[in-house]
Design an enzyme around this catalytic site. Sequence first.
Site, PDB file in Angstrom:
ATOM      1  N   LYS A  13      22.785  10.823  14.991  1.00  0.00           N
ATOM      2  CA  LYS A  13      22.116  12.077  15.334  1.00  0.00           C
ATOM      3  C   LYS A  13      23.127  13.139  15.723  1.00  0.00           C
ATOM      4  O   LYS A  13      22.966  14.316  15.414  1.00  0.00           O
ATOM      5  CB  LYS A  13      21.108  11.842  16.463  1.00  0.00           C
ATOM      6  CG  LYS A  13      19.926  11.057  15.954  1.00  0.00           C
ATOM      7  CD  LYS A  13      18.749  11.043  16.874  1.00  0.00           C
ATOM      8  CE  LYS A  13      17.567  10.408  16.150  1.00  0.00           C
ATOM      9  NZ  LYS A  13      16.558   9.856  16.992  1.00  0.00           N
TER      10      LYS A  13
ATOM     11  N   LYS B 278      11.501   5.538   3.475  1.00  0.00           N
ATOM     12  CA  LYS B 278      10.463   5.108   4.412  1.00  0.00           C
ATOM     13  C   LYS B 278       9.457   6.238   4.644  1.00  0.00           C
ATOM     14  O   LYS B 278       9.856   7.393   4.781  1.00  0.00           O
ATOM     15  CB  LYS B 278      11.177   4.753   5.724  1.00  0.00           C
ATOM     16  CG  LYS B 278      10.324   4.081   6.765  1.00  0.00           C
ATOM     17  CD  LYS B 278      11.205   3.590   7.902  1.00  0.00           C
ATOM     18  CE  LYS B 278      10.404   3.501   9.183  1.00  0.00           C
ATOM     19  NZ  LYS B 278      11.161   2.995  10.313  1.00  0.00           N
TER      20      LYS B 278
ATOM     21  N   LYS C 206       7.053  10.356   9.716  1.00  0.00           N
ATOM     22  CA  LYS C 206       6.295  11.505  10.191  1.00  0.00           C
ATOM     23  C   LYS C 206       7.100  12.800  10.131  1.00  0.00           C
ATOM     24  O   LYS C 206       6.542  13.877  10.201  1.00  0.00           O
ATOM     25  CB  LYS C 206       5.795  11.245  11.605  1.00  0.00           C
ATOM     26  CG  LYS C 206       6.878  10.913  12.593  1.00  0.00           C
ATOM     27  CD  LYS C 206       6.279  10.430  13.882  1.00  0.00           C
ATOM     28  CE  LYS C 206       7.377  10.071  14.865  1.00  0.00           C
ATOM     29  NZ  LYS C 206       6.864   9.568  16.106  1.00  0.00           N
TER      30      LYS C 206
HETATM   31  P1  AMP Z   1       8.795   6.560  14.406  1.00  0.00           P
HETATM   32  O1  AMP Z   1       7.488   7.214  14.101  1.00  0.00           O
HETATM   33  O2  AMP Z   1       9.771   6.640  13.302  1.00  0.00           O
HETATM   34  O3  AMP Z   1       9.345   6.884  15.760  1.00  0.00           O
HETATM   35  O4  AMP Z   1       8.433   5.021  14.491  1.00  0.00           O
HETATM   36  C1  AMP Z   1       7.563   4.484  15.439  1.00  0.00           C
HETATM   37  C2  AMP Z   1       7.244   3.059  15.042  1.00  0.00           C
HETATM   38  O5  AMP Z   1       6.534   3.033  13.808  1.00  0.00           O
HETATM   39  C3  AMP Z   1       8.481   2.181  14.840  1.00  0.00           C
HETATM   40  O6  AMP Z   1       8.175   0.871  15.286  1.00  0.00           O
HETATM   41  C4  AMP Z   1       8.671   2.200  13.343  1.00  0.00           C
HETATM   42  O7  AMP Z   1       9.327   1.071  12.885  1.00  0.00           O
HETATM   43  C5  AMP Z   1       7.236   2.283  12.843  1.00  0.00           C
HETATM   44  N1  AMP Z   1       7.228   2.975  11.557  1.00  0.00           N
HETATM   45  C6  AMP Z   1       7.351   4.304  11.345  1.00  0.00           C
HETATM   46  N2  AMP Z   1       7.294   4.583  10.017  1.00  0.00           N
HETATM   47  C7  AMP Z   1       7.156   3.402   9.383  1.00  0.00           C
HETATM   48  C8  AMP Z   1       7.054   3.008   8.010  1.00  0.00           C
HETATM   49  N3  AMP Z   1       7.093   3.889   7.030  1.00  0.00           N
HETATM   50  N4  AMP Z   1       6.917   1.696   7.730  1.00  0.00           N
HETATM   51  C9  AMP Z   1       6.893   0.782   8.726  1.00  0.00           C
HETATM   52  N5  AMP Z   1       6.980   1.076  10.021  1.00  0.00           N
HETATM   53  C10 AMP Z   1       7.116   2.367  10.363  1.00  0.00           C
END
Ligand code: AMP
Length: 334
Positions: A116, A200, A203
């Site tokens: 980051k 992936k 969001k």
């Molecule tokens: P984040 O929204 O990236 O902070 O992720 C929050 C949680 O959601 C974490 O445990 C991530 O591993 C899971 N997560 C977010 N996006 C994905 C995705 N596309 N596939 C699987 N898990 C996800």
Amino acid sequence: MENEKRKIAYSALKPTGDLQLGNYIGALRNMVAMQEQFDCVYTVADMHSITVDVVPADLRRRSYDFMAMFLAIGLDPEKSILFVQSHVPAHAELTWVLNCNTMMGEANRMTQYKDKSRKAGKAGINVGLFDYPVLMASDILLYNADVVPIGKDQQQHLELARTIAERFNGRYSPTFVVPEGYYGTKTTSKIYSLTDPTAKMGKTDDNLSGVVFLLDTPETIRRKFTKAVTDSDCEIRAAANKPGITNLLNIYSVMTGKTVKAAEKEFDGASYATFKEAVGEAVIEFLRPIQAEYKRYIGDKAELERIIRSGAEKASRIAYKTLSKVYRKVGFIV
Ligand code: AMP
């Protein structure tokens, strides 16, 4: 055994973006399942969110949204402790003590912070982002968590939490439970963008048409699946060289509870258009009751507020017990 003490699990989600299908498949559904096996403590991690630029009104709205969604998917405030991180100031208080038990070199080695920092370039990053793993250690250690469900990206942070806990236990006396990672039992865990099936689903994706948000309307979901990227072949089969179709099969499998193999059979000979439409409809049907429940909670602010406050009280009782033990050990007057 009935009265055998259950292990404690801790997990948190940062309300920095709207919840999407990847969050559900990779994290939320496991949080629901874990309630059967563990005493769970689940946090909306608003304090972690301000390490990056967020619009204050968005943060507040999302904190409510996340809590309403936690409830809508089946996290049960009678079974689990559900709370908003900043409602329990012990998180910040323990972080200070743990900062004084963390070496600069250790925090410096965290690859997420380094990434980051590199991406931020000249604009630089704030101290909070550097200290993020220590706040995360506090989150986990306050509740004596035995297990923390984590993905690969958080492994190094959990390792640091373990190091800090062991150091503190050795320097003073046994105080913290040293937490273990929990990798769950669900097979499909990673969901990819509908428009770029090698990235992936996220969001903060630049291309929002590749992301299915949990609150998307049926029309939006239908449109996103119609446009999903596939391949030039015409076979509905999971394979390494068919990331788009594989991703859609995985989504369909989680949404319907059918295996990927069964789905391949079901769509044998079907066109990609028919298949994409069916996956979209499966997602719409799966989300329908969740969205209805979400609307019920978000429409009843008084009830939502009551649940949030009650969760904070339960969390505070445990957190302050740990904090006062820590304060005593380091020599503060308590
Ligand atoms: P984040 O929204 O990236 O902070 O992720 C929050 C949680 O959601 C974490 O445990 C991530 O591993 C899971 N997560 C977010 N996006 C994905 C995705 N596309 N596939 C699987 N898990 C996800």
